[in-house]
Design a protein around this motif. Sequence first.
Motif, PDB file in Angstrom:
ATOM      1  N   LYS A   5      25.562  11.747  81.250  1.00 37.17           N
ATOM      2  CA  LYS A   5      25.246  12.530  80.047  1.00 37.17           C
ATOM      3  C   LYS A   5      24.035  11.961  79.315  1.00 37.17           C
ATOM      4  N   ILE A   6      23.744  10.690  79.588  1.00 38.38           N
ATOM      5  CA  ILE A   6      22.587  10.042  78.969  1.00 38.38           C
ATOM      6  C   ILE A   6      21.479   9.947  80.004  1.00 38.38           C
ATOM      7  N   HIS A   7      20.305  10.442  79.626  1.00 42.70           N
ATOM      8  CA  HIS A   7      19.155  10.411  80.531  1.00 42.70           C
ATOM      9  C   HIS A   7      18.096   9.485  79.950  1.00 42.70           C
ATOM     10  N   LEU A   8      17.362   8.825  80.830  1.00 40.94           N
ATOM     11  CA  LEU A   8      16.388   7.835  80.383  1.00 40.94           C
ATOM     12  C   LEU A   8      14.958   8.330  80.568  1.00 40.94           C
ATOM     13  N   ALA A   9      14.210   8.253  79.481  1.00 43.81           N
ATOM     14  CA  ALA A   9      12.800   8.644  79.490  1.00 43.81           C
ATOM     15  C   ALA A   9      11.963   7.506  78.935  1.00 43.81           C
ATOM     16  N   ILE A  10      10.664   7.628  79.115  1.00 42.02           N
ATOM     17  CA  ILE A  10       9.739   6.673  78.517  1.00 42.02           C
ATOM     18  C   ILE A  10       8.546   7.452  77.988  1.00 42.02           C
ATOM     19  N   ALA A  11       8.051   7.036  76.840  1.00 39.86           N
ATOM     20  CA  ALA A  11       6.934   7.745  76.216  1.00 39.86           C
ATOM     21  C   ALA A  11       5.598   7.233  76.763  1.00 39.86           C
ATOM     22  N   PRO A  12       4.604   8.111  76.868  1.00 39.75           N
ATOM     23  CA  PRO A  12       3.297   7.699  77.398  1.00 39.75           C
ATOM     24  C   PRO A  12       2.522   6.776  76.470  1.00 39.75           C
ATOM     25  N   MET A  36       5.647   5.726  85.370  1.00 44.52           N
ATOM     26  CA  MET A  36       6.938   6.042  84.742  1.00 44.52           C
ATOM     27  C   MET A  36       8.010   6.235  85.817  1.00 44.52           C
ATOM     28  N   ALA A  37       7.670   7.040  86.828  1.00 38.67           N
ATOM     29  CA  ALA A  37       8.620   7.323  87.909  1.00 38.67           C
ATOM     30  C   ALA A  37       8.906   6.065  88.722  1.00 38.67           C
ATOM     31  N   LEU A  38       7.863   5.293  88.993  1.00 38.55           N
ATOM     32  CA  LEU A  38       8.004   4.060  89.768  1.00 38.55           C
ATOM     33  C   LEU A  38       8.939   3.078  89.070  1.00 38.55           C
ATOM     34  N   ALA A  39       8.918   3.087  87.740  1.00 36.18           N
ATOM     35  CA  ALA A  39       9.764   2.172  86.965  1.00 36.18           C
ATOM     36  C   ALA A  39      11.211   2.657  86.886  1.00 36.18           C
ATOM     37  N   GLY A  40      11.483   3.890  87.337  1.00 31.15           N
ATOM     38  CA  GLY A  40      12.869   4.365  87.388  1.00 31.15           C
ATOM     39  C   GLY A  40      13.291   5.284  86.262  1.00 31.15           C
ATOM     40  N   PHE A  41      12.317   5.870  85.554  1.00 32.31           N
ATOM     41  CA  PHE A  41      12.651   6.821  84.493  1.00 32.31           C
ATOM     42  C   PHE A  41      12.594   8.250  85.025  1.00 32.31           C
ATOM     43  N   ASP A  62       7.093  17.428  88.598  1.00 35.62           N
ATOM     44  CA  ASP A  62       8.058  17.687  89.679  1.00 35.62           C
ATOM     45  C   ASP A  62       7.813  16.767  90.877  1.00 35.62           C
ATOM     46  N   LEU A  63       6.550  16.521  91.179  1.00 37.94           N
ATOM     47  CA  LEU A  63       6.213  15.632  92.298  1.00 37.94           C
ATOM     48  C   LEU A  63       6.791  14.235  92.096  1.00 37.94           C
ATOM     49  N   ARG A  64       6.996  13.877  90.843  1.00 45.19           N
ATOM     50  CA  ARG A  64       7.442  12.517  90.518  1.00 45.19           C
ATOM     51  C   ARG A  64       8.875  12.476  89.996  1.00 45.19           C
ATOM     52  N   GLY A  65       9.560  13.627  90.001  1.00 43.60           N
ATOM     53  CA  GLY A  65      10.943  13.666  89.529  1.00 43.60           C
ATOM     54  C   GLY A  65      11.088  13.429  88.042  1.00 43.60           C
ATOM     55  N   LEU A  66      10.098  13.890  87.262  1.00 47.11           N
ATOM     56  CA  LEU A  66      10.112  13.704  85.808  1.00 47.11           C
ATOM     57  C   LEU A  66      10.311  15.019  85.078  1.00 47.11           C
ATOM     58  N   GLN A  67      10.865  14.917  83.872  1.00 49.89           N
ATOM     59  CA  GLN A  67      11.152  16.079  83.019  1.00 49.89           C
ATOM     60  C   GLN A  67      10.629  15.790  81.611  1.00 49.89           C
ATOM     61  N   ILE A  68      10.005  16.778  80.982  1.00 50.64           N
ATOM     62  CA  ILE A  68       9.599  16.619  79.577  1.00 50.64           C
ATOM     63  C   ILE A  68      10.842  16.767  78.701  1.00 50.64           C
ATOM     64  N   CYS A  69      11.042  15.803  77.778  1.00 53.44           N
ATOM     65  CA  CYS A  69      12.242  15.849  76.938  1.00 53.44           C
ATOM     66  C   CYS A  69      11.934  16.123  75.468  1.00 53.44           C
ATOM     67  N   ASN A  70      10.674  15.966  75.061  1.00 51.55           N
ATOM     68  CA  ASN A  70      10.320  16.152  73.647  1.00 51.55           C
ATOM     69  C   ASN A  70       8.812  15.997  73.528  1.00 51.55           C
TER      70      ASN A  70
END
Length: 297
Positions: A5-12, A36-41, A62-70
């Motif tokens: 239920k908790i997802h992890l993101a990192i800001a640029p 970001m993707a390489l670090a596991g977010f 999408d290529l990196r398995g990332l999603q915009i969250c905010n």
Amino acid sequence: MSIQKIHLAIAPIGWTNDDLPELGGEIPFEQCVSEMALAGFTGSEVGNKYPRDTNVLKKALDLRGLQICNAWFSTFLTTQSYEEVEKAFIEHCSFLKAMGAQVVGVAEQGNSIQGRQDLAVFDAKPVNSEQEWKLLTEGLNKLGQKAKEMGMALTYHHHMGTGVQTSEEIDRLMRETDPALVGLLYDTGHLVFSGEDPIDILKRHYSRIRHVHLKDVRRPLREKAIKEKWSFLKGVKEGVFTIPGDGMIDFKPILTYLKGHGYQGWWVVEAEQDPAKANPLEYALKARAYIRETAGI
């Protein structure tokens, strides 16, 4: 509760800084999101180098398995007409919705000094008048309603150098806005830099928290910022902020409380630093490891 239920993101902002474009100015968008993707977010907020064409941005993520969250939105409810703010807000929410985000983080910038490098962040902090509080809270309720109609949740980002920074100001904002329309973006770094108790705010306003920013504060640099009357941005450049686990904040009770009370949504590592001093990939990897060790996620 399932930790999924908790997802992890990192800001640029650890790679390139929107308020100080010279920080990380040479780092391209592709490097930022790849690391970001390489670090596991799995999530990201939006920086100034991100393509605004949603198809281009989606493909890169999408290529990196990332999603915009905010993505940050500056309101000027105390200094502009409501109509102007609403128009820009709807455009911003449309972009976020197209990118699959469900929350929009807003901060009132009408009298903000966070971008002023000539003013001490503690001494010159703005204080809202009664009229400004009215404009702010009524405006936020209306924007929150617009966001809700678009399937989004407005979440307010308390911030250093603004009229909503201290515990008392956060309390008043929460008290005078509609819980169904205005949530809270809980930011550990801004609370501790300001001198607030992050656990107290977490427990008192947990029901309003829709989004979480995790950043730490280096105690010696915070003390220096106060003593030497630094601006907010000088504090950033000098390294007041860092990743969770690298400063003065005890994150264990914070993350445990969020998990234990069923928080659902994003935890975003948002540690603005000078990438020339703090290698973004190195610090992203450290932050990811710390969250795994501390929260089991």
